[in-house]
Design a protein around this motif. Sequence first.
Motif, PDB file in Angstrom:
ATOM      1  N   VAL A   1       0.828  -1.215   0.000  1.00 26.66           N
ATOM      2  CA  VAL A   1       0.000   0.000   0.000  1.00 26.66           C
ATOM      3  C   VAL A   1       0.858   1.259   0.000  1.00 26.66           C
ATOM      4  N   ASP A   2       1.992   1.228   0.681  1.00 27.59           N
ATOM      5  CA  ASP A   2       2.868   2.405   0.699  1.00 27.59           C
ATOM      6  C   ASP A   2       3.384   2.734  -0.699  1.00 27.59           C
ATOM      7  N   ASP A   3       3.627   1.712  -1.509  1.00 32.07           N
ATOM      8  CA  ASP A   3       4.057   1.947  -2.892  1.00 32.07           C
ATOM      9  C   ASP A   3       2.926   2.588  -3.704  1.00 32.07           C
ATOM     10  N   VAL A   4       1.701   2.100  -3.507  1.00 32.65           N
ATOM     11  CA  VAL A   4       0.547   2.702  -4.191  1.00 32.65           C
ATOM     12  C   VAL A   4       0.446   4.170  -3.797  1.00 32.65           C
ATOM     13  N   ARG A   5       0.516   4.449  -2.509  1.00 29.32           N
ATOM     14  CA  ARG A   5       0.400   5.824  -2.000  1.00 29.32           C
ATOM     15  C   ARG A   5       1.504   6.723  -2.570  1.00 29.32           C
ATOM     16  N   ARG A   6       2.737   6.257  -2.499  1.00 28.80           N
ATOM     17  CA  ARG A   6       3.883   7.060  -2.969  1.00 28.80           C
ATOM     18  C   ARG A   6       3.748   7.402  -4.453  1.00 28.80           C
TER      19      ARG A   6
ATOM     20  N   ASN B   1     -13.574   4.491   5.118  1.00 27.96           N
ATOM     21  CA  ASN B   1     -12.498   3.992   5.983  1.00 27.96           C
ATOM     22  C   ASN B   1     -11.338   3.364   5.217  1.00 27.96           C
ATOM     23  N   ILE B   2     -11.149   3.784   3.974  1.00 30.20           N
ATOM     24  CA  ILE B   2     -10.021   3.309   3.173  1.00 30.20           C
ATOM     25  C   ILE B   2      -9.371   4.491   2.464  1.00 30.20           C
ATOM     26  N   PRO B   3      -8.087   4.368   2.114  1.00 32.00           N
ATOM     27  CA  PRO B   3      -7.427   5.446   1.364  1.00 32.00           C
ATOM     28  C   PRO B   3      -7.945   5.500  -0.074  1.00 32.00           C
ATOM     29  N   THR B   4      -8.226   6.704  -0.520  1.00 29.59           N
ATOM     30  CA  THR B   4      -8.618   6.936  -1.910  1.00 29.59           C
ATOM     31  C   THR B   4      -7.789   8.095  -2.436  1.00 29.59           C
ATOM     32  N   PHE B   5      -7.559   8.098  -3.738  1.00 34.11           N
ATOM     33  CA  PHE B   5      -6.716   9.124  -4.355  1.00 34.11           C
ATOM     34  C   PHE B   5      -7.492   9.772  -5.487  1.00 34.11           C
ATOM     35  N   HIS B   6      -7.403  11.111  -5.540  1.00 39.14           N
ATOM     36  CA  HIS B   6      -8.224  11.903  -6.458  1.00 39.14           C
ATOM     37  C   HIS B   6      -7.359  12.889  -7.223  1.00 39.14           C
ATOM     38  N   VAL B   7      -7.773  13.156  -8.456  1.00 39.44           N
ATOM     39  CA  VAL B   7      -7.172  14.227  -9.248  1.00 39.44           C
ATOM     40  C   VAL B   7      -8.309  15.142  -9.676  1.00 39.44           C
TER      41      VAL B   7
ATOM     42  N   VAL C   1      -7.685   1.778  -2.120  1.00 40.79           N
ATOM     43  CA  VAL C   1      -6.995   0.606  -1.565  1.00 40.79           C
ATOM     44  C   VAL C   1      -7.978  -0.077  -0.611  1.00 40.79           C
ATOM     45  N   PRO C   2      -8.847  -0.919  -1.175  1.00 37.12           N
ATOM     46  CA  PRO C   2      -9.872  -1.575  -0.361  1.00 37.12           C
ATOM     47  C   PRO C   2      -9.350  -2.801   0.378  1.00 37.12           C
ATOM     48  N   ASP C   3     -10.250  -3.374   1.180  1.00 35.79           N
ATOM     49  CA  ASP C   3     -10.011  -4.648   1.851  1.00 35.79           C
ATOM     50  C   ASP C   3      -8.820  -4.615   2.785  1.00 35.79           C
ATOM     51  N   ASP C   4      -7.955  -5.584   2.666  1.00 38.44           N
ATOM     52  CA  ASP C   4      -6.862  -5.742   3.620  1.00 38.44           C
ATOM     53  C   ASP C   4      -5.532  -5.191   3.124  1.00 38.44           C
ATOM     54  N   GLY C   5      -5.557  -4.383   2.076  1.00 40.66           N
ATOM     55  CA  GLY C   5      -4.332  -3.766   1.578  1.00 40.66           C
ATOM     56  C   GLY C   5      -3.513  -4.651   0.665  1.00 40.66           C
ATOM     57  N   THR C   6      -4.067  -5.761   0.211  1.00 39.83           N
ATOM     58  CA  THR C   6      -3.337  -6.644  -0.700  1.00 39.83           C
ATOM     59  C   THR C   6      -3.665  -6.362  -2.160  1.00 39.83           C
ATOM     60  N   SER C   7      -4.602  -5.439  -2.373  1.00 35.91           N
ATOM     61  CA  SER C   7      -5.004  -5.093  -3.734  1.00 35.91           C
ATOM     62  C   SER C   7      -5.343  -3.613  -3.792  1.00 35.91           C
ATOM     63  N   PHE C   8      -5.633  -3.149  -4.997  1.00 35.25           N
ATOM     64  CA  PHE C   8      -6.086  -1.780  -5.182  1.00 35.25           C
ATOM     65  C   PHE C   8      -7.061  -1.778  -6.347  1.00 35.25           C
TER      66      PHE C   8
ATOM     67  N   ALA D   1      -6.605  -4.972  -8.793  1.00 29.29           N
ATOM     68  CA  ALA D   1      -5.344  -5.647  -9.104  1.00 29.29           C
ATOM     69  C   ALA D   1      -4.709  -6.122  -7.803  1.00 29.29           C
ATOM     70  N   ARG D   2      -4.193  -7.335  -7.826  1.00 29.09           N
ATOM     71  CA  ARG D   2      -3.499  -7.900  -6.669  1.00 29.09           C
ATOM     72  C   ARG D   2      -2.061  -7.389  -6.654  1.00 29.09           C
ATOM     73  N   LEU D   3      -1.682  -6.737  -5.584  1.00 33.42           N
ATOM     74  CA  LEU D   3      -0.324  -6.187  -5.488  1.00 33.42           C
ATOM     75  C   LEU D   3       0.738  -7.275  -5.615  1.00 33.42           C
ATOM     76  N   GLY D   4       0.517  -8.413  -5.012  1.00 31.16           N
ATOM     77  CA  GLY D   4       1.489  -9.488  -5.047  1.00 31.16           C
ATOM     78  C   GLY D   4       1.661 -10.128  -6.415  1.00 31.16           C
ATOM     79  N   ALA D   5       0.727  -9.879  -7.324  1.00 28.01           N
ATOM     80  CA  ALA D   5       0.799 -10.472  -8.667  1.00 28.01           C
ATOM     81  C   ALA D   5       1.480  -9.556  -9.681  1.00 28.01           C
ATOM     82  N   LEU D   6       1.722  -8.302  -9.298  1.00 24.92           N
ATOM     83  CA  LEU D   6       2.354  -7.374 -10.236  1.00 24.92           C
ATOM     84  C   LEU D   6       3.822  -7.735 -10.423  1.00 24.92           C
ATOM     85  N   GLU D   7       4.312  -7.503 -11.627  1.00 25.05           N
ATOM     86  CA  GLU D   7       5.697  -7.850 -11.950  1.00 25.05           C
ATOM     87  C   GLU D   7       6.700  -6.992 -11.195  1.00 25.05           C
ATOM     88  N   ASP D   8       6.429  -5.672 -11.148  1.00 28.32           N
ATOM     89  CA  ASP D   8       7.375  -4.771 -10.514  1.00 28.32           C
ATOM     90  C   ASP D   8       6.743  -3.399 -10.318  1.00 28.32           C
ATOM     91  N   GLU D   9       7.524  -2.483  -9.780  1.00 28.88           N
ATOM     92  CA  GLU D   9       7.038  -1.130  -9.520  1.00 28.88           C
ATOM     93  C   GLU D   9       6.647  -0.396 -10.806  1.00 28.88           C
TER      94      GLU D   9
END
Length: 112
Positions: free
Chosen positions: A4-9, A24-30, A38-45, A79-87
């Motif tokens: 989640v910190d990578d998503v936020r950054r 009760n979850i982080p959301t990002f807006h433009v 970043v819903p649920d337990d922070g393993t996806s976005f 998307a599952r964070l753990g399934a992504l190839e890289d940053e």
Amino acid sequence: MLDVDDVRRIALSLPRTVERELWNIPTFHVAGRMYVTVPDDGTSFAVRCPRLERTELIAAEPGKFWVPAHEANSSWVRARLGALEDEQELYDILVDSWKQAAPTDLAESFDN
């Protein structure tokens, strides 16, 4: 592994992005339009994704992307964070969603 910190950054590095807590979850807006949560337990976005493209995306990589039943009629995909190839892949996904939400002039002027 990405988290989640990578998503936020990355999200906060994109022009005119602000973070707000909703449901009760982080959301990002433009420019007032949400483009990542970043819903649920922070393993996806979740990001914006046109429905026609979403179907193809999920079919091509079902271990990486999916849509919960309650979001089936939306234009979002998870998307599952753990399934992504890289940053870089995370960055590309977030930028694509940001461009869908950003005002046209801002999106067109962004050089990634």
